[in-house]
Design a protein around this motif. Structure first.
Motif, PDB file in Angstrom:
ATOM      1  N   ILE A  48       0.854  -1.185   0.000  1.00 50.25           N
ATOM      2  CA  ILE A  48       0.000   0.000   0.000  1.00 50.25           C
ATOM      3  C   ILE A  48       0.892   1.238   0.000  1.00 50.25           C
ATOM      4  O   ILE A  48       1.684   1.447   0.935  1.00 50.25           O
ATOM      5  N   LEU A  49       0.768   2.054  -1.038  1.00 50.23           N
ATOM      6  CA  LEU A  49       1.608   3.243  -1.166  1.00 50.23           C
ATOM      7  C   LEU A  49       0.916   4.459  -0.557  1.00 50.23           C
ATOM      8  O   LEU A  49      -0.310   4.576  -0.593  1.00 50.23           O
ATOM      9  N   ARG A  50       1.705   5.359  -0.013  1.00 44.16           N
ATOM     10  CA  ARG A  50       1.164   6.604   0.507  1.00 44.16           C
ATOM     11  C   ARG A  50       0.568   7.423  -0.627  1.00 44.16           C
ATOM     12  O   ARG A  50       0.936   7.239  -1.808  1.00 44.16           O
ATOM     13  N   CYS A  51      -0.317   8.367  -0.277  1.00 42.39           N
ATOM     14  CA  CYS A  51      -1.028   9.115  -1.313  1.00 42.39           C
ATOM     15  C   CYS A  51      -0.085   9.989  -2.140  1.00 42.39           C
ATOM     16  O   CYS A  51      -0.396  10.317  -3.292  1.00 42.39           O
ATOM     17  N   GLU A  52       1.073  10.380  -1.573  1.00 45.21           N
ATOM     18  CA  GLU A  52       2.025  11.163  -2.355  1.00 45.21           C
ATOM     19  C   GLU A  52       3.005  10.278  -3.114  1.00 45.21           C
ATOM     20  O   GLU A  52       3.718  10.754  -4.011  1.00 45.21           O
ATOM     21  N   THR A  53       3.059   8.995  -2.785  1.00 46.44           N
ATOM     22  CA  THR A  53       3.947   8.056  -3.475  1.00 46.44           C
ATOM     23  C   THR A  53       3.266   7.444  -4.695  1.00 46.44           C
ATOM     24  O   THR A  53       3.891   7.286  -5.760  1.00 46.44           O
ATOM     25  N   ALA A  54       1.989   7.106  -4.568  1.00 44.23           N
ATOM     26  CA  ALA A  54       1.270   6.405  -5.637  1.00 44.23           C
ATOM     27  C   ALA A  54       1.276   7.155  -6.964  1.00 44.23           C
ATOM     28  O   ALA A  54       1.559   6.554  -8.008  1.00 44.23           O
ATOM     29  N   PRO A  55       0.979   8.467  -6.999  1.00 50.06           N
ATOM     30  CA  PRO A  55       0.986   9.145  -8.301  1.00 50.06           C
ATOM     31  C   PRO A  55       2.368   9.193  -8.939  1.00 50.06           C
ATOM     32  O   PRO A  55       2.491   9.071 -10.163  1.00 50.06           O
ATOM     33  N   VAL A  56       3.407   9.350  -8.118  1.00 53.00           N
ATOM     34  CA  VAL A  56       4.769   9.372  -8.658  1.00 53.00           C
ATOM     35  C   VAL A  56       5.135   8.003  -9.211  1.00 53.00           C
ATOM     36  O   VAL A  56       5.725   7.883 -10.298  1.00 53.00           O
ATOM     37  N   ALA A  57       4.762   6.947  -8.473  1.00 52.95           N
ATOM     38  CA  ALA A  57       5.063   5.584  -8.930  1.00 52.95           C
ATOM     39  C   ALA A  57       4.303   5.260 -10.213  1.00 52.95           C
ATOM     40  O   ALA A  57       4.873   4.702 -11.160  1.00 52.95           O
ATOM     41  N   ALA A  58       3.020   5.598 -10.254  1.00 51.71           N
ATOM     42  CA  ALA A  58       2.205   5.291 -11.435  1.00 51.71           C
ATOM     43  C   ALA A  58       2.690   6.046 -12.659  1.00 51.71           C
ATOM     44  O   ALA A  58       2.806   5.477 -13.758  1.00 51.71           O
ATOM     45  N   LEU A  59       2.992   7.328 -12.487  1.00 51.44           N
ATOM     46  CA  LEU A  59       3.453   8.129 -13.621  1.00 51.44           C
ATOM     47  C   LEU A  59       4.827   7.662 -14.098  1.00 51.44           C
ATOM     48  O   LEU A  59       5.088   7.596 -15.305  1.00 51.44           O
ATOM     49  N   THR A  60       5.699   7.321 -13.156  1.00 52.17           N
ATOM     50  CA  THR A  60       7.010   6.785 -13.527  1.00 52.17           C
ATOM     51  C   THR A  60       6.859   5.501 -14.339  1.00 52.17           C
ATOM     52  O   THR A  60       7.526   5.312 -15.366  1.00 52.17           O
ATOM     53  N   ALA A  61       5.961   4.613 -13.877  1.00 51.51           N
ATOM     54  CA  ALA A  61       5.749   3.347 -14.590  1.00 51.51           C
ATOM     55  C   ALA A  61       5.261   3.594 -16.012  1.00 51.51           C
ATOM     56  O   ALA A  61       5.745   2.967 -16.968  1.00 51.51           O
ATOM     57  N   VAL A  62       4.315   4.511 -16.166  1.00 55.26           N
ATOM     58  CA  VAL A  62       3.789   4.803 -17.510  1.00 55.26           C
ATOM     59  C   VAL A  62       4.896   5.361 -18.412  1.00 55.26           C
ATOM     60  O   VAL A  62       5.023   4.963 -19.579  1.00 55.26           O
ATOM     61  N   MET A  63       5.702   6.269 -17.887  1.00 53.51           N
ATOM     62  CA  MET A  63       6.772   6.847 -18.697  1.00 53.51           C
ATOM     63  C   MET A  63       7.819   5.812 -19.076  1.00 53.51           C
ATOM     64  O   MET A  63       8.326   5.791 -20.210  1.00 53.51           O
ATOM     65  N   VAL A  64       8.157   4.929 -18.141  1.00 48.62           N
ATOM     66  CA  VAL A  64       9.133   3.875 -18.447  1.00 48.62           C
ATOM     67  C   VAL A  64       8.575   2.916 -19.479  1.00 48.62           C
ATOM     68  O   VAL A  64       9.232   2.584 -20.489  1.00 48.62           O
ATOM     69  N   LEU A  65       7.344   2.471 -19.266  1.00 49.76           N
ATOM     70  CA  LEU A  65       6.762   1.436 -20.137  1.00 49.76           C
ATOM     71  C   LEU A  65       6.475   1.934 -21.543  1.00 49.76           C
ATOM     72  O   LEU A  65       6.432   1.162 -22.488  1.00 49.76           O
ATOM     73  N   THR A  66       6.278   3.254 -21.691  1.00 54.29           N
ATOM     74  CA  THR A  66       6.033   3.816 -23.027  1.00 54.29           C
ATOM     75  C   THR A  66       7.298   4.389 -23.660  1.00 54.29           C
ATOM     76  O   THR A  66       7.252   5.017 -24.716  1.00 54.29           O
ATOM     77  N   GLY A  67       8.447   4.169 -23.005  1.00 45.65           N
ATOM     78  CA  GLY A  67       9.711   4.606 -23.578  1.00 45.65           C
ATOM     79  C   GLY A  67       9.983   6.088 -23.424  1.00 45.65           C
ATOM     80  O   GLY A  67      10.756   6.663 -24.202  1.00 45.65           O
ATOM     81  N   ASN A  68       9.395   6.715 -22.403  1.00 41.36           N
ATOM     82  CA  ASN A  68       9.567   8.157 -22.200  1.00 41.36           C
ATOM     83  C   ASN A  68      10.378   8.501 -20.958  1.00 41.36           C
ATOM     84  O   ASN A  68      10.371   9.635 -20.503  1.00 41.36           O
ATOM     85  N   LEU A  69      11.118   7.526 -20.450  1.00 35.94           N
ATOM     86  CA  LEU A  69      11.970   7.786 -19.301  1.00 35.94           C
ATOM     87  C   LEU A  69      13.196   6.866 -19.366  1.00 35.94           C
ATOM     88  O   LEU A  69      13.019   5.680 -19.671  1.00 35.94           O
TER      89      LEU A  69
END
Length: 244
Positions: free
Chosen positions: A223-244
């Motif tokens: 369970i991620l904290r409310c300030e951790t979850a958006p950073v983790a989710a956005l990081t995952a999307v950027m990595v998986l789509t080749g944007n990080l």
């Protein structure tokens, strides 16, 4: 990498910086006539300029060249984030801007501890945070930070994206599993990510999001904290789509 300055005052081959940016360039960076400077219009175009007029509150530069910013992701990602207490929203806005979000939208939901008040004043501060983070990250765009919206409005908005992912603490479909990227993420150009506040989401809210077309998404077994979850989710999307 040299500092980047945003300005929308670019006409007839000249760019103008005023107030805070001019003061920073002149007093902090010790700029002088003839020096070159990196500029951006905040809409994806970057410019190389040569300073032609320099004063404490006003700087003018001759445009030498222009090009599309190479730092912008090829996906447009809007982050919907539940209102949180204290300065957590400030942190989320800063990090989401650095990671490449195009729009950040706080919202109120059932278990939000914080509630919207002084929305216009807060939105102005949030937009300043996004601008400063965009400058630091050398973004080609400054993300838009909205005033807080209701959960009902959120449900209507997420229907307009190619793919909307609802990050749910009770789990859901992973963004990447069995060696394969989620098919909706792979094909999407406009993506919405929804993460909750301290109290998370109720089962009814998760069901409403699913009915609105969101994909209920898990972010792992912890369970991620409310300030951790958006950073983790956005990081995952950027990595998986080749944007990080």
């Amino acid at each position: 990498m040299s500092h980047l300055y945003f300005t929308q005052s670019i006409t007839d081959g000249k760019a103008v910086l005023c107030e805070e940016d001019a003061v920073h360039l002149v007093k902090v960076m010790r700029a002088a006539e003839g020096d070159e400077v990196r500029l951006c219009d905040g809409a994806g175009m970057e410019y190389q300029g040569r300073l032609s007029t320099v004063s404490v509150n006003y700087v003018e530069a001759e445009i030498l060249s222009s090009a599309l910013s190479a730092s912008e992701p090829d996906r447009e990602v809007t982050l919907y984030v539940g209102l949180a207490k204290g300065d957590k929203i400030d942190f989320i806005i800063q990090k989401a801007t650095e990671l490449g979000a195009s729009r950040i939208v706080p919202f109120e939901s059932r278990f939000c501890v914080a509630r919207a008040k002084n929305e216009d004043k807060k939105a102005q501060r949030w937009q300043r945070i996004a601008k400063e983070a965009a400058k630091q990250a050398a973004r080609g765009r400054i993300p838009t930070v909205n005033t807080p919206i209701s959960y009902k409005i959120l449900l209507n908005e997420v229907k307009n994206y190619d793919a909307s992912f609802f990050c749910y603490e009770e789990g859901g479909e992973p963004l990447f599993a069995n060696g394969h990227l989620h098919s909706r993420l792979a094909d999407a150009k406009r993506i919405a990510l929804v993460t909750g506040a301290e109290g998370g989401f109720s089962p009814d809210e998760a069901q409403q999001a699913k009915e609105a077309g969101c994909i209920l998404t898990g972010l792992g077994p912890r369970i991620l904290r409310c300030e951790t979850a958006p950073v983790a989710a956005l990081t995952a999307v950027m990595v998986l789509t080749g944007n990080l």
